[in-house]
Design an enzyme around this catalytic site. Structure first.
Site, mmCIF file in Angstrom:
data_model
loop_
_atom_site.group_PDB
_atom_site.id
_atom_site.type_symbol
_atom_site.label_atom_id
_atom_site.label_comp_id
_atom_site.label_asym_id
_atom_site.label_seq_id
_atom_site.Cartn_x
_atom_site.Cartn_y
_atom_site.Cartn_z
ATOM 1 N N GLY A 96 0.807 -1.213 0.000
ATOM 2 C CA GLY A 96 0.000 0.000 0.000
ATOM 3 C C GLY A 96 0.839 1.262 0.000
ATOM 4 O O GLY A 96 2.068 1.225 0.002
ATOM 5 N N SER A 97 0.144 2.404 0.047
ATOM 6 C CA SER A 97 0.824 3.695 -0.094
ATOM 7 C C SER A 97 1.634 4.087 1.136
ATOM 8 O O SER A 97 2.697 4.718 1.013
ATOM 9 C CB SER A 97 -0.214 4.787 -0.399
ATOM 10 O OG SER A 97 -1.185 4.866 0.632
ATOM 11 N N THR A 98 1.175 3.728 2.327
ATOM 12 C CA THR A 98 1.891 4.124 3.539
ATOM 13 C C THR A 98 3.200 3.355 3.694
ATOM 14 O O THR A 98 4.194 3.892 4.182
ATOM 15 C CB THR A 98 1.007 3.907 4.779
ATOM 16 O OG1 THR A 98 -0.254 4.539 4.570
ATOM 17 C CG2 THR A 98 1.649 4.501 6.025
ATOM 18 N N ASP A 154 2.863 -2.834 8.436
ATOM 19 C CA ASP A 154 1.893 -2.726 7.349
ATOM 20 C C ASP A 154 0.939 -1.579 7.629
ATOM 21 O O ASP A 154 0.861 -1.069 8.754
ATOM 22 C CB ASP A 154 1.114 -4.042 7.211
ATOM 23 C CG ASP A 154 0.605 -4.281 5.800
ATOM 24 O OD1 ASP A 154 0.579 -3.315 4.989
ATOM 25 O OD2 ASP A 154 0.222 -5.423 5.490
ATOM 26 N N ASP A 177 -6.686 0.093 6.305
ATOM 27 C CA ASP A 177 -7.739 0.965 5.769
ATOM 28 C C ASP A 177 -8.546 1.597 6.897
ATOM 29 O O ASP A 177 -9.083 2.693 6.741
ATOM 30 C CB ASP A 177 -8.656 0.158 4.848
ATOM 31 C CG ASP A 177 -7.911 -0.387 3.646
ATOM 32 O OD1 ASP A 177 -7.194 0.392 2.997
ATOM 33 O OD2 ASP A 177 -8.030 -1.599 3.366
ATOM 34 N N LYS A 199 -8.335 -4.394 6.312
ATOM 35 C CA LYS A 199 -7.255 -4.300 5.346
ATOM 36 C C LYS A 199 -7.690 -4.961 4.041
ATOM 37 O O LYS A 199 -8.661 -5.698 4.015
ATOM 38 C CB LYS A 199 -5.979 -4.978 5.876
ATOM 39 C CG LYS A 199 -5.328 -4.210 7.007
ATOM 40 C CD LYS A 199 -4.105 -4.902 7.586
ATOM 41 C CE LYS A 199 -3.097 -5.320 6.547
ATOM 42 N NZ LYS A 199 -2.628 -4.192 5.722
ATOM 43 N N GLY A 200 -6.964 -4.674 2.990
ATOM 44 C CA GLY A 200 -7.262 -5.299 1.712
ATOM 45 C C GLY A 200 -7.764 -4.353 0.653
ATOM 46 O O GLY A 200 -8.166 -4.787 -0.425
ATOM 47 N N GLY A 201 -7.721 -3.041 0.946
ATOM 48 C CA GLY A 201 -8.126 -2.078 -0.077
ATOM 49 C C GLY A 201 -7.266 -2.181 -1.327
ATOM 50 O O GLY A 201 -7.723 -1.895 -2.429
ATOM 51 N N GLU A 259 -0.738 -10.480 3.240
ATOM 52 C CA GLU A 259 -0.495 -9.597 4.380
ATOM 53 C C GLU A 259 -0.813 -10.302 5.696
ATOM 54 O O GLU A 259 -0.066 -10.185 6.670
ATOM 55 C CB GLU A 259 -1.356 -8.335 4.243
ATOM 56 C CG GLU A 259 -0.894 -7.382 3.153
ATOM 57 C CD GLU A 259 -1.841 -6.227 2.953
ATOM 58 O OE1 GLU A 259 -1.400 -5.201 2.401
ATOM 59 O OE2 GLU A 259 -3.027 -6.326 3.325
#
Length: 278
Positions: A72-74, A127, A130, A140-142, A149
């Site tokens: 993800g982005s983070t 990690d 969302d 999670k899982g977007g 994960e």
């Protein structure tokens, strides 16, 4: 191996002698001016992600560790900070990815890539999420990487979550409105959809791709259903029940797995919410 199912009392706190719930430390600090300015023209939320990521990496990463790298982005900011520390401090770190994206990030930043075959137990997994509720339950899982994960997080001694202020909630569904991702075997997506709505209410939709025709296909070759629930559930019970539906691979509910969550806040601080030891 750490398994879900242990739920201890929670407390929000800060590191060292900082005021409760906030910290400002090293590269993670930026203050109001940093947030307003952003990094490389980034938005306030993007800067908040960076603050949380740097705080978590600086606090939890040590030499000679095996790390799980989320997706993800983070997590991009966490990997960048990790690479800086490895170079500056000559750290020996082995990284286990949770997706194709994570694998590429590890390689692009010159970090050591490995897998669960060679390192079946991890020291720390980091990690994003969302949404995070007051009990540290996660959606999670977007980004479609929930199964790998959860595998990596489950085999880590300590699971650390990093997020910006928009992901902080009292109850799941308060901020995140896109539903709970559920990875399913492609041939079963229709009956699983029917079972979800019949047994738990709400609606379930097959996630469609943006830049290709047809549905999103995970790294595991499966489909994703986004289940938009219409009431608050007992999430541990529901998570177990959904996983028992034939055709379901995994859910985006991460129940009682996170040890600490770092939230980058709008004012340039980092709010730390952690599970209190029993």
């Amino acid at each position: 191996m750490r398994l879900p199912g242990r739920l201890g009392p929670l407390r929000s706190t800060a590191l060292a002698a900082r005021p409760p719930g906030r910290l400002r430390a090293g590269p993670a600090a930026g203050g109001r001016r940093a947030l307003a300015r952003g990094r490389l023209g980034g938005t306030m939320a993007e800067e908040a992600k960076r603050l949380a990521a740097c705080a978590a990496v600086d606090k939890h990463v040590q030499n000679n560790q095996v790390l799980g790298i989320g997706s993800g982005s983070t997590i991009v900011h966490a990997v960048h900070r990790l690479a800086e520390r490895v170079k500056q401090e000559n750290l020996t770190i082995v990284c286990i990815p949770t997706s194709f994206q994570a694998r590429q990030l590890i390689l692009q930043n010159g970090l050591t890539l490995s897998d669960l075959d060679r390192h079946p137990e991890l020291d720390v997994a980091i990690d994003g999420a969302d949404e995070v509720d007051s009990d540290l339950n996660l959606i999670k899982g977007g980004g479609g990487c929930l199964t790998q994960e959860k595998i990596v997080a489950g085999y880590a001694k300590c699971f650390i979550v990093i997020a910006d202020y928009r992901k902080k909630s009292k109850s799941l569904g308060e901020q995140w409105k896109k539903g709970i991702p559920i990875e399913v075997i492609p041939m079963a997506y229709v009956p699983v959809t029917r079972a979800l709505t019949k047994n738990f209410g709400g609606t379930a939709e097959l996630r469609m791709a943006v830049s290709k025709a047809g549905p999103v296909v995970t790294d595991n070759g499966n489909f994703i259903l986004d289940w938009k629930f219409d009431k608050v559930h007992e999430w541990s019970t529901v998570n177990t029940a959904i996983k028992m539906i034939p055709g379901v691979v995994e859910t985006g509910l991460f129940i009682d797995m996170a040890e600490v969550v770092y939230f980058g806040m709008e004012d340039g601080s980092v709010s730390v919410r952690e599970k209190q030891p029993r």
